[in-house]
Design a protein around this motif. Structure first.
Motif, PDB file in Angstrom:
ATOM      1  N   ARG A 109       0.953  -1.277   0.036  1.00  0.00           N
ATOM      2  CA  ARG A 109      -0.151   0.286   0.227  1.00  0.00           C
ATOM      3  C   ARG A 109       0.874   1.364  -0.002  1.00  0.00           C
ATOM      4  N   ARG A 110       2.031   1.134   0.663  1.00  0.00           N
ATOM      5  CA  ARG A 110       2.766   2.288   0.796  1.00  0.00           C
ATOM      6  C   ARG A 110       3.490   2.717  -0.716  1.00  0.00           C
ATOM      7  N   ALA A 111       3.281   1.446  -1.376  1.00  0.00           N
ATOM      8  CA  ALA A 111       3.966   1.790  -3.059  1.00  0.00           C
ATOM      9  C   ALA A 111       2.725   2.065  -3.836  1.00  0.00           C
ATOM     10  N   ARG A 112       1.605   2.405  -3.207  1.00  0.00           N
ATOM     11  CA  ARG A 112       0.499   2.612  -3.980  1.00  0.00           C
ATOM     12  C   ARG A 112      -0.033   1.656  -4.862  1.00  0.00           C
ATOM     13  N   ILE A 113      -0.070   0.350  -4.268  1.00  0.00           N
ATOM     14  CA  ILE A 113      -0.479  -0.621  -4.998  1.00  0.00           C
ATOM     15  C   ILE A 113      -2.035  -0.928  -4.320  1.00  0.00           C
ATOM     16  N   SER A 114      -2.813  -1.192  -5.135  1.00  0.00           N
ATOM     17  CA  SER A 114      -4.415  -1.263  -4.943  1.00  0.00           C
ATOM     18  C   SER A 114      -4.374  -2.518  -3.901  1.00  0.00           C
ATOM     19  N   ASP A 115      -5.511  -2.590  -3.216  1.00  0.00           N
ATOM     20  CA  ASP A 115      -5.892  -3.787  -2.456  1.00  0.00           C
ATOM     21  C   ASP A 115      -6.416  -4.740  -3.210  1.00  0.00           C
ATOM     22  N   GLY A 116      -7.039  -4.653  -4.443  1.00  0.00           N
ATOM     23  CA  GLY A 116      -7.203  -5.598  -5.379  1.00  0.00           C
ATOM     24  C   GLY A 116      -5.873  -6.294  -6.089  1.00  0.00           C
ATOM     25  N   LEU A 122      -1.311 -11.993  -3.034  1.00  0.00           N
ATOM     26  CA  LEU A 122      -1.350 -13.048  -1.944  1.00  0.00           C
ATOM     27  C   LEU A 122      -2.226 -14.321  -2.172  1.00  0.00           C
ATOM     28  N   ASN A 123      -3.123 -14.055  -3.152  1.00  0.00           N
ATOM     29  CA  ASN A 123      -3.707 -15.367  -3.565  1.00  0.00           C
ATOM     30  C   ASN A 123      -3.149 -16.333  -3.992  1.00  0.00           C
ATOM     31  N   LYS A 124      -1.854 -15.630  -5.008  1.00  0.00           N
ATOM     32  CA  LYS A 124      -1.127 -16.492  -6.000  1.00  0.00           C
ATOM     33  C   LYS A 124      -0.229 -17.469  -5.075  1.00  0.00           C
ATOM     34  N   LEU A 125       0.264 -16.689  -3.812  1.00  0.00           N
ATOM     35  CA  LEU A 125       0.978 -17.388  -2.642  1.00  0.00           C
ATOM     36  C   LEU A 125       0.064 -18.523  -2.020  1.00  0.00           C
ATOM     37  N   ARG A 126      -1.274 -18.016  -1.814  1.00  0.00           N
ATOM     38  CA  ARG A 126      -1.868 -19.150  -1.187  1.00  0.00           C
ATOM     39  C   ARG A 126      -2.168 -20.358  -2.012  1.00  0.00           C
ATOM     40  N   THR A 127      -2.427 -20.197  -3.534  1.00  0.00           N
ATOM     41  CA  THR A 127      -2.693 -21.193  -4.485  1.00  0.00           C
ATOM     42  C   THR A 127      -1.115 -22.071  -4.421  1.00  0.00           C
ATOM     43  N   CYS A 128       0.041 -21.587  -4.435  1.00  0.00           N
ATOM     44  CA  CYS A 128       1.158 -22.213  -4.471  1.00  0.00           C
ATOM     45  C   CYS A 128       1.050 -23.295  -3.286  1.00  0.00           C
ATOM     46  N   LEU A 129       0.976 -22.701  -2.096  1.00  0.00           N
ATOM     47  CA  LEU A 129       1.182 -23.533  -0.656  1.00  0.00           C
ATOM     48  C   LEU A 129       0.218 -24.588  -0.736  1.00  0.00           C
ATOM     49  N   ASN A 130      -1.135 -24.235  -1.135  1.00  0.00           N
ATOM     50  CA  ASN A 130      -2.242 -25.278  -1.165  1.00  0.00           C
ATOM     51  C   ASN A 130      -1.735 -26.539  -2.056  1.00  0.00           C
ATOM     52  N   TRP A 131      -1.422 -26.003  -3.343  1.00  0.00           N
ATOM     53  CA  TRP A 131      -0.863 -27.235  -4.180  1.00  0.00           C
ATOM     54  C   TRP A 131       0.331 -28.032  -3.428  1.00  0.00           C
ATOM     55  N   LEU A 137       4.044 -32.280  -0.557  1.00  0.00           N
ATOM     56  CA  LEU A 137       5.476 -31.644  -0.467  1.00  0.00           C
ATOM     57  C   LEU A 137       5.579 -31.138   0.922  1.00  0.00           C
ATOM     58  N   ILE A 138       4.388 -30.502   1.673  1.00  0.00           N
ATOM     59  CA  ILE A 138       4.405 -30.058   2.920  1.00  0.00           C
ATOM     60  C   ILE A 138       3.072 -30.757   3.554  1.00  0.00           C
ATOM     61  N   GLU A 139       3.197 -30.617   5.122  1.00  0.00           N
ATOM     62  CA  GLU A 139       2.346 -31.294   5.651  1.00  0.00           C
ATOM     63  C   GLU A 139       1.068 -30.592   5.712  1.00  0.00           C
ATOM     64  N   ARG A 140       0.986 -29.277   5.779  1.00  0.00           N
ATOM     65  CA  ARG A 140      -0.158 -28.219   5.544  1.00  0.00           C
ATOM     66  C   ARG A 140       0.220 -26.976   5.054  1.00  0.00           C
ATOM     67  N   ALA A 141      -0.471 -26.151   4.651  1.00  0.00           N
ATOM     68  CA  ALA A 141      -0.472 -24.912   4.192  1.00  0.00           C
ATOM     69  C   ALA A 141      -0.744 -23.862   5.244  1.00  0.00           C
ATOM     70  N   PRO A 142       0.010 -22.755   5.257  1.00  0.00           N
ATOM     71  CA  PRO A 142      -0.369 -22.075   6.331  1.00  0.00           C
ATOM     72  C   PRO A 142      -1.311 -21.035   5.947  1.00  0.00           C
ATOM     73  N   HIS A 143      -2.049 -20.393   6.695  1.00  0.00           N
ATOM     74  CA  HIS A 143      -3.263 -19.314   6.463  1.00  0.00           C
ATOM     75  C   HIS A 143      -2.650 -17.963   6.001  1.00  0.00           C
ATOM     76  N   ILE A 144      -2.965 -17.822   4.528  1.00  0.00           N
ATOM     77  CA  ILE A 144      -2.478 -16.610   3.989  1.00  0.00           C
ATOM     78  C   ILE A 144      -3.486 -15.351   4.224  1.00  0.00           C
ATOM     79  N   GLU A 145      -3.190 -14.508   5.045  1.00  0.00           N
ATOM     80  CA  GLU A 145      -4.331 -13.323   5.428  1.00  0.00           C
ATOM     81  C   GLU A 145      -4.119 -12.385   4.052  1.00  0.00           C
ATOM     82  N   ARG A 146      -5.391 -12.154   3.472  1.00  0.00           N
ATOM     83  CA  ARG A 146      -5.593 -11.278   2.405  1.00  0.00           C
ATOM     84  C   ARG A 146      -6.268 -10.046   2.659  1.00  0.00           C
ATOM     85  N   PRO A 147      -6.181  -9.027   1.884  1.00  0.00           N
ATOM     86  CA  PRO A 147      -7.107  -7.985   2.237  1.00  0.00           C
ATOM     87  C   PRO A 147      -8.474  -8.391   1.557  1.00  0.00           C
TER      88      PRO A 147
END
Length: 327
Positions: A109-116, A122-131, A137-147
């Motif tokens: 946000r400080r870099a003027r990036i929109s919440d969308g 962050l959803n891309k990160l969530r997708t990777c970890l869920n995969w 590959l991992i036991e469980r995916a962490p919770h990814i907090e998104r706006p």
């Protein structure tokens, strides 16, 4: 991705490859047929690569990206990774906390990036970890907090605004792209990737799909009379196989040209995606069924279409309202 081969050893499938130092790695597979062996081998190679790199977010990101090579999402993964990986790349998945996600969002946000955009990253990160969790590959995916995901934009062009845009002075390839987006309800990428072999003047159809692949939001749609005339003119002057071309080659982006055309038409808050939304809204206002609109948009689920466009239909909730006639 690591190059590998599949062979047979004692009547079993095996996968093997050579590491940079020349050492050969070989693993026996459980598969009983070649097709299953291909799938199992790929997962094993990706898992082995991730394990060697200690399962950092970067290694998982790269492993997941390898599974979508050749699809549009692969390009978006590479682009999004430029923002996500410098922040999360060195972490193990179990090290990521909700506060890390909040700090990332605040930094963006400080870099003027929109919440969308932050939500998408962050959803891309969530997708990777869920995969990674799904494939073991991992036991469980962490919770990814998104706006909170922003509500979809309501901006669309009226018929008068469409006329102004089509009449605006701009380069021929920009005007053709605008006409195609309005007449096919296609995303700008689909229009820019359209080739002449997928334009069927005899049947009066435009195939927005590349090959047999059913890509997101791509359909086979009828030509309007206006687009047919524009395409016939463009075909006479074509120097390449791409319908929208510039200098005899494909066009990667029309952002600047489109912005100039919108400014010439005195239109504000208009992007190429607004044209797709405009096409869908005008179909709904004309009473076209949600099923047909969904097919035009390339939606696999009509409920997605209805949730956005049903309210523009003159018949939306009309039957329900008739039950409330108390006079």
């Amino acid at each position: 991705m690591q190059e590998y081969s599949i062979g047979r050893l004692k009547d079993r499938f095996v996968v093997y490859w050579y590491e940079p130092g020349g050492n050969r790695r070989r693993f026996r597979l459980e598969a009983d047929d070649r097709e299953s062996a291909e799938a199992e081998a790929r997962d094993l190679v990706l898992a082995y690569a991730a394990e060697k790199s200690e399962l950092t977010v970067r290694s998982i990101w790269n492993a997941y990206s390898d599974t979508v090579v050749g699809r549009p999402v692969h390009d978006s993964m590479e682009f999004t990774g430029r923002s996500v990986l410098p922040w999360f790349g060195a972490f193990r998945p179990d090290q990521i906390t909700v506060q890390d996600c909040k700090d990332y969002a605040a930094d963006r946000r400080r870099a003027r990036i929109s919440d969308g955009t932050i939500w998408t990253q962050l959803n891309k990160l969530r997708t990777c970890l869920n995969w990674a969790a799904k494939t073991g590959l991992i036991e469980r995916a962490p919770h990814i907090e998104r706006p909170s995901k922003p509500a979809p934009k309501e901006r669309y062009l009226t018929r008068n605004e469409v006329k102004r845009l089509l009449s605006a002075e701009c380069a021929p390839h920009i005007k053709l792209a605008i006409r195609l987006m309005l007449a096919t309800a296609a995303r700008v990428t689909a229009v820019l990737e359209l080739t002449w072999d997928r334009v069927d003047f005899e049947k009066g159809q435009i195939n927005l799909r590349a090959g047999d692949e059913r890509r997101k939001g791509r359909a086979i749609v009828p030509m309007t009379n206006g687009v047919r005339a524009a395409l016939l003119e463009a075909r006479k002057a074509a120097l390449s196989n791409h319908v929208v071309e510039w200098g005899g080659g494909p066009v990667k982006s029309i952002k600047k040209g489109f912005k100039a055309a919108a400014a010439a038409a005195e239109l504000s808050d208009v992007s190429p995606h607004v044209l797709r939304h405009t096409a869908a809204v005008h179909m709904a206002e004309a009473g076209i069924s949600m099923d047909e609109i969904a097919q035009f948009l390339g939606h696999s689920d009509t409920r997605i279409t209805a949730s956005t466009y049903a309210r523009y239909s003159p018949e939306h909730l009309r039957k329900a309202a008739s039950a409330l006639e108390f006079d």
